[in-house]
Design a protein around this motif. Sequence first.
Motif, PDB file in Angstrom:
ATOM      1  N   PRO A 338       0.833  -1.195   0.000  1.00  0.00           N
ATOM      2  CA  PRO A 338       0.000   0.000   0.000  1.00  0.00           C
ATOM      3  C   PRO A 338       0.865   1.242   0.000  1.00  0.00           C
ATOM      4  CG  PRO A 338      -0.800  -1.602   1.588  1.00  0.00           C
ATOM      5  CD  PRO A 338       0.526  -2.099   1.102  1.00  0.00           C
ATOM      6  N   PRO A 339       0.351   2.366  -0.463  1.00  0.00           N
ATOM      7  CA  PRO A 339       1.138   3.597  -0.541  1.00  0.00           C
ATOM      8  C   PRO A 339       1.854   3.888   0.770  1.00  0.00           C
ATOM      9  CG  PRO A 339      -0.990   3.914  -1.551  1.00  0.00           C
ATOM     10  CD  PRO A 339      -1.015   2.557  -0.924  1.00  0.00           C
ATOM     11  N   GLY A 340       3.159   4.251   0.639  1.00  0.00           N
ATOM     12  CA  GLY A 340       3.951   4.571   1.818  1.00  0.00           C
ATOM     13  C   GLY A 340       4.770   3.410   2.329  1.00  0.00           C
ATOM     14  N   MET A 341       4.582   2.191   1.752  1.00  0.00           N
ATOM     15  CA  MET A 341       5.341   1.026   2.196  1.00  0.00           C
ATOM     16  C   MET A 341       6.393   0.689   1.161  1.00  0.00           C
ATOM     17  SD  MET A 341       2.382  -1.438   3.759  1.00  0.00           S
ATOM     18  CE  MET A 341       3.634  -2.632   4.214  1.00  0.00           C
ATOM     19  N   GLY A 342       7.525   0.121   1.588  1.00  0.00           N
ATOM     20  CA  GLY A 342       8.603  -0.231   0.688  1.00  0.00           C
ATOM     21  C   GLY A 342       8.317  -1.505  -0.069  1.00  0.00           C
ATOM     22  N   ALA A 351       0.430 -13.312   0.846  1.00  0.00           N
ATOM     23  CA  ALA A 351      -0.947 -12.815   0.819  1.00  0.00           C
ATOM     24  C   ALA A 351      -1.422 -12.675  -0.620  1.00  0.00           C
ATOM     25  CB  ALA A 351      -1.031 -11.479   1.549  1.00  0.00           C
ATOM     26  N   PRO A 352      -2.765 -12.669  -0.859  1.00  0.00           N
ATOM     27  CA  PRO A 352      -3.280 -12.444  -2.210  1.00  0.00           C
ATOM     28  C   PRO A 352      -2.827 -11.096  -2.747  1.00  0.00           C
ATOM     29  CG  PRO A 352      -5.005 -13.195  -0.725  1.00  0.00           C
ATOM     30  CD  PRO A 352      -3.827 -12.885   0.126  1.00  0.00           C
ATOM     31  N   ALA A 353      -2.724 -10.981  -4.049  1.00  0.00           N
ATOM     32  CA  ALA A 353      -2.254  -9.740  -4.651  1.00  0.00           C
ATOM     33  C   ALA A 353      -2.874  -9.559  -6.020  1.00  0.00           C
ATOM     34  CB  ALA A 353      -0.729  -9.727  -4.755  1.00  0.00           C
ATOM     35  N   VAL A 354      -2.936  -8.302  -6.465  1.00  0.00           N
ATOM     36  CA  VAL A 354      -3.329  -7.937  -7.828  1.00  0.00           C
ATOM     37  C   VAL A 354      -2.198  -7.090  -8.408  1.00  0.00           C
ATOM     38  CG1 VAL A 354      -5.795  -8.014  -7.326  1.00  0.00           C
ATOM     39  CG2 VAL A 354      -4.537  -5.887  -6.999  1.00  0.00           C
ATOM     40  N   TYR A 355      -2.314  -6.731  -9.691  1.00  0.00           N
ATOM     41  CA  TYR A 355      -1.294  -5.922 -10.343  1.00  0.00           C
ATOM     42  C   TYR A 355      -1.902  -4.618 -10.839  1.00  0.00           C
ATOM     43  CZ  TYR A 355       1.970  -9.826 -10.247  1.00  0.00           C
ATOM     44  OH  TYR A 355       2.809 -10.813  -9.830  1.00  0.00           O
ATOM     45  N   ARG A 364       3.014  -5.438  -8.422  1.00  0.00           N
ATOM     46  CA  ARG A 364       2.178  -6.286  -7.566  1.00  0.00           C
ATOM     47  C   ARG A 364       1.725  -5.521  -6.327  1.00  0.00           C
ATOM     48  NH1 ARG A 364       2.823 -12.554  -6.396  1.00  0.00           N
ATOM     49  NH2 ARG A 364       1.490 -12.745  -4.565  1.00  0.00           N
ATOM     50  N   ILE A 365       0.437  -5.589  -6.032  1.00  0.00           N
ATOM     51  CA  ILE A 365      -0.140  -4.901  -4.885  1.00  0.00           C
ATOM     52  C   ILE A 365      -0.763  -5.952  -3.964  1.00  0.00           C
ATOM     53  CG2 ILE A 365      -1.780  -3.166  -4.090  1.00  0.00           C
ATOM     54  CD1 ILE A 365       0.465  -2.027  -5.775  1.00  0.00           C
ATOM     55  N   GLU A 366      -0.292  -6.021  -2.763  1.00  0.00           N
ATOM     56  CA  GLU A 366      -0.827  -6.972  -1.789  1.00  0.00           C
ATOM     57  C   GLU A 366      -2.159  -6.461  -1.241  1.00  0.00           C
ATOM     58  OE1 GLU A 366       0.553  -8.229   2.578  1.00  0.00           O
ATOM     59  OE2 GLU A 366       2.041  -8.634   1.001  1.00  0.00           O
ATOM     60  N   VAL A 367      -3.152  -7.343  -1.203  1.00  0.00           N
ATOM     61  CA  VAL A 367      -4.479  -6.950  -0.735  1.00  0.00           C
ATOM     62  C   VAL A 367      -5.005  -7.987   0.255  1.00  0.00           C
ATOM     63  CG1 VAL A 367      -5.065  -5.722  -2.857  1.00  0.00           C
ATOM     64  CG2 VAL A 367      -5.648  -8.146  -2.633  1.00  0.00           C
ATOM     65  N   GLU A 378     -14.524  -9.075  -2.842  1.00  0.00           N
ATOM     66  CA  GLU A 378     -14.437  -7.930  -1.941  1.00  0.00           C
ATOM     67  C   GLU A 378     -12.976  -7.660  -1.578  1.00  0.00           C
ATOM     68  OE1 GLU A 378     -15.783  -6.717   2.608  1.00  0.00           O
ATOM     69  OE2 GLU A 378     -16.054  -8.760   1.848  1.00  0.00           O
ATOM     70  N   ILE A 379     -12.588  -6.393  -1.582  1.00  0.00           N
ATOM     71  CA  ILE A 379     -11.254  -5.970  -1.150  1.00  0.00           C
ATOM     72  C   ILE A 379     -11.394  -5.258   0.184  1.00  0.00           C
ATOM     73  CG2 ILE A 379      -9.209  -4.613  -1.691  1.00  0.00           C
ATOM     74  CD1 ILE A 379      -9.625  -7.009  -3.524  1.00  0.00           C
ATOM     75  N   ILE A 380     -10.835  -5.870   1.223  1.00  0.00           N
ATOM     76  CA  ILE A 380     -10.923  -5.279   2.558  1.00  0.00           C
ATOM     77  C   ILE A 380      -9.875  -4.195   2.740  1.00  0.00           C
ATOM     78  CG2 ILE A 380     -10.770  -5.778   5.034  1.00  0.00           C
ATOM     79  CD1 ILE A 380     -11.834  -8.566   4.406  1.00  0.00           C
ATOM     80  N   SER A 381      -8.674  -4.437   2.235  1.00  0.00           N
ATOM     81  CA  SER A 381      -7.609  -3.440   2.339  1.00  0.00           C
ATOM     82  C   SER A 381      -6.616  -3.647   1.210  1.00  0.00           C
ATOM     83  CB  SER A 381      -6.887  -3.561   3.690  1.00  0.00           C
ATOM     84  OG  SER A 381      -6.243  -4.828   3.804  1.00  0.00           O
ATOM     85  N   GLY A 382      -5.856  -2.580   0.895  1.00  0.00           N
ATOM     86  CA  GLY A 382      -4.841  -2.648  -0.145  1.00  0.00           C
ATOM     87  C   GLY A 382      -5.190  -1.840  -1.371  1.00  0.00           C
TER      88      GLY A 382
END
Length: 400
Positions: A338-342, A351-355, A364-367, A378-382
């Motif tokens: 998520p924004p702000g993380m390295g 964890a599940p992820a999308v691009y 790749r974005i972890e969600v 449903e996307i709870i976070s990410g």
Amino acid sequence: MNIAGRKISKKLKGRIIGAVLLLAALFGVIYWNYGRSSDEISYRTERAVRSDLRSVIQATGTLDAVETVDVGTQISGTVREIYIDYNSVVKKGQIIAEIDSATQEADVAQAEANLMAARADLMNSEAVLSNAEKSLARTRKLAEKDLIAKADADTEEKTYLTARAQVAASKARISQYDATLRKARINLGYTKIYSPVDGVVVSKNVEKGQTVAASYQTPSIAEIAKDLSQMQVEVNVDEADIGGVREGQKATFTVDAHPNEPFEGKVTQVRFSPTTTDNVVTYAVIVRVSNDKGLLMPGMTANVSLIVEERQDVIVVPNSAFRFKPADPSANQKQQGPPGMGAQTVAEVKAPAVYMLNKKAPVRIEVKKGISDGQNTEIISGLKEGDEVITGIIVPNGAK
């Protein structure tokens, strides 16, 4: 060369130059399209949007009345009259059929005659007893005065006791024949068949003149649905899904007769008894439904959705976003949280992820996932509303 010849030569030279420029432009376009398509990849994307979501279990079942009574006959014979037809509305106690009663009427007459004969035998036995009682009394008086032998007194007493026994036997025969008469009358009553409930006839199994035999099993005359305003669906749920089903759960379904008319119901029973067909184990789930509009009929096939969970106004993305994998292996080496993380290595991410696209490259974005309805998740976070996720690759026309 004259003036006309020089004019023709200039025109020809202009046409040649124009043709060369046109071909050069055409080759440039072809090179741009095909050369560029081999170096750059286009991606199909979808926005994360807010929507309502349902996690459901899909199954099929058969509609039936909540209570159906199979009306039979307890005696054999020929159907003399049938007073109902399919869809007939009947009331409790209403006569629906008659069996020919000639045999049963004869049995009643015979039982009545036997009872009358037994009562006459009783009267005769009582008369003999009365006479024996009086004779015994006289004999005892004479025996007390030693006017007769003791053996004669014993004989008179035996005669008296025998007369009493005959009276008792006559009374027993009366009880026996009375029971036989009651049974004959009951069988005579069985020749008239009455509806045991209020309801609608959904099946008529005999016709006038047909012979029914009740020797080994009860022949069915008709089936009466008690109340078609309340119906149920018996749904066969696979063993892999039965863990998500519980009593009180909501359900929706459609039938082929009314494909655009959704119906709602509620799970009222989850039966523990399994059914195995071709090594597939299923469990019966009963869904109760209201039939106030009268559109549903017994036997219809229902396509049922058992609602496991519901979410209102949540962020969702297509399931294809989780199936996408970049064509370039190097794109899998790093992931962006998520924004702000390295960035982290893929090996560290479970964890599940999308691009998503970052400078035309997939990242790749972890969600954190929630429920899914089979098409969206449903996307709870990410992710936030409006983020574009990659769902596939656009293949250029003519590419192999």
